[in-house]
Design a protein around this motif. Structure first.
Motif, PDB file in Angstrom:
ATOM      1  N   CYS A 106       0.868  -1.177   0.000  1.00 59.14           N
ATOM      2  CA  CYS A 106       0.000   0.000   0.000  1.00 59.14           C
ATOM      3  C   CYS A 106       0.905   1.227   0.000  1.00 59.14           C
ATOM      4  CB  CYS A 106      -0.890   0.006   1.235  1.00 59.14           C
ATOM      5  SG  CYS A 106      -2.136  -1.298   1.237  1.00 59.14           S
ATOM      6  N   ASN A 107       0.669   2.122  -0.930  1.00 57.40           N
ATOM      7  CA  ASN A 107       1.536   3.285  -1.088  1.00 57.40           C
ATOM      8  C   ASN A 107       0.716   4.559  -0.905  1.00 57.40           C
ATOM      9  OD1 ASN A 107       4.055   1.830  -2.115  1.00 57.40           O
ATOM     10  ND2 ASN A 107       2.468   1.098  -3.501  1.00 57.40           N
ATOM     11  N   TYR A 108       1.149   5.388   0.045  1.00 60.61           N
ATOM     12  CA  TYR A 108       0.389   6.574   0.411  1.00 60.61           C
ATOM     13  C   TYR A 108       1.230   7.838   0.236  1.00 60.61           C
ATOM     14  CZ  TYR A 108      -2.415   3.022   2.785  1.00 60.61           C
ATOM     15  OH  TYR A 108      -3.167   1.914   3.067  1.00 60.61           O
ATOM     16  N   SER A 109       0.541   8.939  -0.021  1.00 60.81           N
ATOM     17  CA  SER A 109       1.176  10.253   0.070  1.00 60.81           C
ATOM     18  C   SER A 109       0.247  11.159   0.863  1.00 60.81           C
ATOM     19  CB  SER A 109       1.476  10.838  -1.313  1.00 60.81           C
ATOM     20  OG  SER A 109       0.322  10.874  -2.114  1.00 60.81           O
ATOM     21  N   LEU A 110       0.842  12.024   1.666  1.00 59.11           N
ATOM     22  CA  LEU A 110       0.080  12.828   2.617  1.00 59.11           C
ATOM     23  C   LEU A 110       0.575  14.267   2.583  1.00 59.11           C
ATOM     24  CD1 LEU A 110      -1.934  13.016   5.030  1.00 59.11           C
ATOM     25  CD2 LEU A 110      -0.028  12.340   6.514  1.00 59.11           C
ATOM     26  N   LEU A 111      -0.347  15.188   2.332  1.00 58.93           N
ATOM     27  CA  LEU A 111      -0.083  16.621   2.443  1.00 58.93           C
ATOM     28  C   LEU A 111      -0.737  17.093   3.731  1.00 58.93           C
ATOM     29  CD1 LEU A 111       0.651  19.502   1.386  1.00 58.93           C
ATOM     30  CD2 LEU A 111      -1.519  19.460   0.139  1.00 58.93           C
ATOM     31  N   MET A 112       0.054  17.651   4.651  1.00 60.29           N
ATOM     32  CA  MET A 112      -0.509  18.098   5.925  1.00 60.29           C
ATOM     33  C   MET A 112      -0.143  19.558   6.181  1.00 60.29           C
ATOM     34  SD  MET A 112       1.949  16.248   8.746  1.00 60.29           S
ATOM     35  CE  MET A 112       1.293  14.643   8.368  1.00 60.29           C
ATOM     36  N   THR A 113      -1.088  20.284   6.776  1.00 61.21           N
ATOM     37  CA  THR A 113      -0.870  21.689   7.119  1.00 61.21           C
ATOM     38  C   THR A 113      -1.451  21.951   8.501  1.00 61.21           C
ATOM     39  OG1 THR A 113      -2.975  22.543   6.273  1.00 61.21           O
ATOM     40  CG2 THR A 113      -1.194  22.267   4.679  1.00 61.21           C
ATOM     41  N   GLU A 114      -1.070  23.075   9.077  1.00 60.95           N
ATOM     42  CA  GLU A 114      -1.589  23.420  10.403  1.00 60.95           C
ATOM     43  C   GLU A 114      -2.977  24.041  10.320  1.00 60.95           C
ATOM     44  OE1 GLU A 114      -0.006  25.039  14.635  1.00 60.95           O
ATOM     45  OE2 GLU A 114       1.122  25.598  12.855  1.00 60.95           O
ATOM     46  N   LYS A 115      -3.234  24.849   9.282  1.00 60.55           N
ATOM     47  CA  LYS A 115      -4.496  25.584   9.212  1.00 60.55           C
ATOM     48  C   LYS A 115      -5.403  25.150   8.065  1.00 60.55           C
ATOM     49  CE  LYS A 115      -2.555  29.782  11.290  1.00 60.55           C
ATOM     50  NZ  LYS A 115      -2.293  31.232  11.086  1.00 60.55           N
ATOM     51  N   GLU A 127      -7.119  -3.770  -0.611  1.00 63.23           N
ATOM     52  CA  GLU A 127      -7.018  -3.791   0.842  1.00 63.23           C
ATOM     53  C   GLU A 127      -6.568  -2.463   1.439  1.00 63.23           C
ATOM     54  OE1 GLU A 127      -7.809  -6.262   2.747  1.00 63.23           O
ATOM     55  OE2 GLU A 127      -8.099  -7.861   1.282  1.00 63.23           O
ATOM     56  N   CYS A 128      -6.034  -1.570   0.636  1.00 62.36           N
ATOM     57  CA  CYS A 128      -5.409  -0.353   1.160  1.00 62.36           C
ATOM     58  C   CYS A 128      -6.448   0.686   1.580  1.00 62.36           C
ATOM     59  CB  CYS A 128      -4.478   0.246   0.112  1.00 62.36           C
ATOM     60  SG  CYS A 128      -3.220  -0.907  -0.498  1.00 62.36           S
ATOM     61  N   THR A 129      -6.018   1.630   2.409  1.00 62.94           N
ATOM     62  CA  THR A 129      -6.889   2.701   2.880  1.00 62.94           C
ATOM     63  C   THR A 129      -7.253   3.631   1.728  1.00 62.94           C
ATOM     64  OG1 THR A 129      -5.858   2.598   5.059  1.00 62.94           O
ATOM     65  CG2 THR A 129      -7.080   4.599   4.535  1.00 62.94           C
ATOM     66  N   ARG A 130      -8.508   4.040   1.680  1.00 60.30           N
ATOM     67  CA  ARG A 130      -8.993   4.910   0.615  1.00 60.30           C
ATOM     68  C   ARG A 130      -8.443   6.334   0.765  1.00 60.30           C
ATOM     69  NH1 ARG A 130     -10.181   0.419  -0.563  1.00 60.30           N
ATOM     70  NH2 ARG A 130     -12.173  -0.360  -1.355  1.00 60.30           N
ATOM     71  N   SER A 131      -8.436   7.053  -0.350  1.00 60.10           N
ATOM     72  CA  SER A 131      -8.021   8.455  -0.333  1.00 60.10           C
ATOM     73  C   SER A 131      -9.007   9.285   0.487  1.00 60.10           C
ATOM     74  CB  SER A 131      -7.946   9.005  -1.762  1.00 60.10           C
ATOM     75  OG  SER A 131      -6.980   8.322  -2.519  1.00 60.10           O
ATOM     76  N   GLN A 132      -8.487  10.325   1.137  1.00 61.43           N
ATOM     77  CA  GLN A 132      -9.317  11.232   1.932  1.00 61.43           C
ATOM     78  C   GLN A 132      -8.842  12.656   1.683  1.00 61.43           C
ATOM     79  OE1 GLN A 132      -9.542   9.929   6.119  1.00 61.43           O
ATOM     80  NE2 GLN A 132      -8.746   7.948   5.447  1.00 61.43           N
ATOM     81  N   ASP A 133      -9.785  13.573   1.524  1.00 62.14           N
ATOM     82  CA  ASP A 133      -9.425  14.951   1.201  1.00 62.14           C
ATOM     83  C   ASP A 133     -10.065  15.907   2.198  1.00 62.14           C
ATOM     84  OD1 ASP A 133      -8.658  17.320   0.080  1.00 62.14           O
ATOM     85  OD2 ASP A 133      -9.350  16.855  -1.943  1.00 62.14           O
ATOM     86  N   ASN A 134      -9.247  16.421   3.106  1.00 64.50           N
ATOM     87  CA  ASN A 134      -9.689  17.430   4.069  1.00 64.50           C
ATOM     88  C   ASN A 134      -8.836  18.689   3.937  1.00 64.50           C
ATOM     89  OD1 ASN A 134     -11.748  15.898   5.735  1.00 64.50           O
ATOM     90  ND2 ASN A 134      -9.994  14.534   5.912  1.00 64.50           N
ATOM     91  N   TYR A 135      -8.425  18.982   2.707  1.00 59.32           N
ATOM     92  CA  TYR A 135      -7.516  20.098   2.453  1.00 59.32           C
ATOM     93  C   TYR A 135      -8.256  21.245   1.782  1.00 59.32           C
ATOM     94  CZ  TYR A 135      -3.695  22.731   0.241  1.00 59.32           C
ATOM     95  OH  TYR A 135      -2.846  23.722  -0.180  1.00 59.32           O
ATOM     96  N   GLU A 136      -8.147  22.433   2.359  1.00 55.93           N
ATOM     97  CA  GLU A 136      -8.707  23.652   1.789  1.00 55.93           C
ATOM     98  C   GLU A 136      -7.563  24.628   1.559  1.00 55.93           C
ATOM     99  OE1 GLU A 136     -11.716  24.310   0.812  1.00 55.93           O
ATOM    100  OE2 GLU A 136     -12.656  22.455   1.520  1.00 55.93           O
TER     101      GLU A 136
END
Length: 240
Positions: A106-115, A127-136
């Motif tokens: 399973c290969n993931y990429s993650l963009l994370m921010t504070e705000k 079997e892998c975790t689905r994509s999730q988008d909580n980025y504005e």
């Protein structure tokens, strides 16, 4: 004549060795689980496989790939803000023990921010975790661009900024291996370094042909989230 025969045999041997090494490397690359993290605000990040901490830093960009041990069927990514609040993501691993048909990880990429939240690129099947988008995006042209490699060879993501077809490759985190993805925006490390502002042209560098594969013929405005795929036939398709 004898010299020509020797040279021909030598070239065939070299080609055979190159093919063998390429096949070996591709096989090795395909089996590991991996995660690439874009951490523009330098949040404190901890990557755990089971109860074991394998990576702990606040780097702007980081990458980890491995074949987990038995009991490490999940990866937990814990990230803490400057105010001390903590959040985490649990991601399924496919090359772990106990998972049937673990031909690929399973290969993931993650963009994370504070705000502005976070964006996870995972899998849409299996079997892998689905994509999730909580980025504005916090700026007019800070939309997330995702690049993914669906071929059997490793490639580099590539971008042209100042003029059409003047590409440079992102080799900082190493090759984009088969089934891996990465997320970019104008606020993240590599795009900031090459001065991406409101326009960019996306492509991929193929090390086997030593050439760039263009996803478009010219620079394009960054006005919405977009996905680009290096396909099985070694072309680029814009997925959205």
């Amino acid at each position: 004549m004898m010299q020509l025969i020797k040279e021909e045999c030598f070239m065939k041997n070299i080609a055979g060795i190159t093919f063998f090494l390429s096949s070996f490397l591709i096989g090795e690359l395909a089996l590991a689980d991996s995660i690439a993290i874009e951490n523009k605000d330098k949040l404190n990040v901890k990557v755990m496989y089971g109860d074991t901490v394998y990576m702990k830093n606040n780097d702007e960009r980081s990458y980890d790939a491995r074949n987990p041990k038995e009991g490490e069927e999940w990866i937990r990514v814990v990230f803490s803000s400057s105010k001390g609040s903590e959040d985490f993501l649990d991601l399924k691993l496919r090359s772990s023990y106990g998972i049937d048909d673990a031909g690929r990880g399973c290969n993931y990429s993650l963009l994370m921010t504070e705000k502005s939240g976070w964006k996870l690129v995972g899998s849409d099947s299996g079997e892998c975790t689905r994509s999730q988008d909580n980025y504005e995006p916090e700026a007019p042209h800070a939309h997330a661009y995702t690049v993914k490699n669906e071929s059997e060879i490793p490639v580099y993501p590539a971008f042209s900024v100042e003029k059409d077809n003047d590409f440079s490759s992102d080799s900082v985190l190493g090759y984009l291996k088969p089934e891996e993805s990465r997320v970019y925006s104008t606020t993240t490390g590599y795009w900031k370094n090459i001065n991406v502002k409101d326009h960019v042209q996306v492509g991929f560098y193929n090390p086997y042909t030593t050439s760039y594969v263009k996803c478009s013929n010219e620079l394009g405005l960054i006005d919405k989230e977009s996905d680009f795929v290096f396909t099985k036939d070694h072309q680029c398709e814009k997925a959205k």
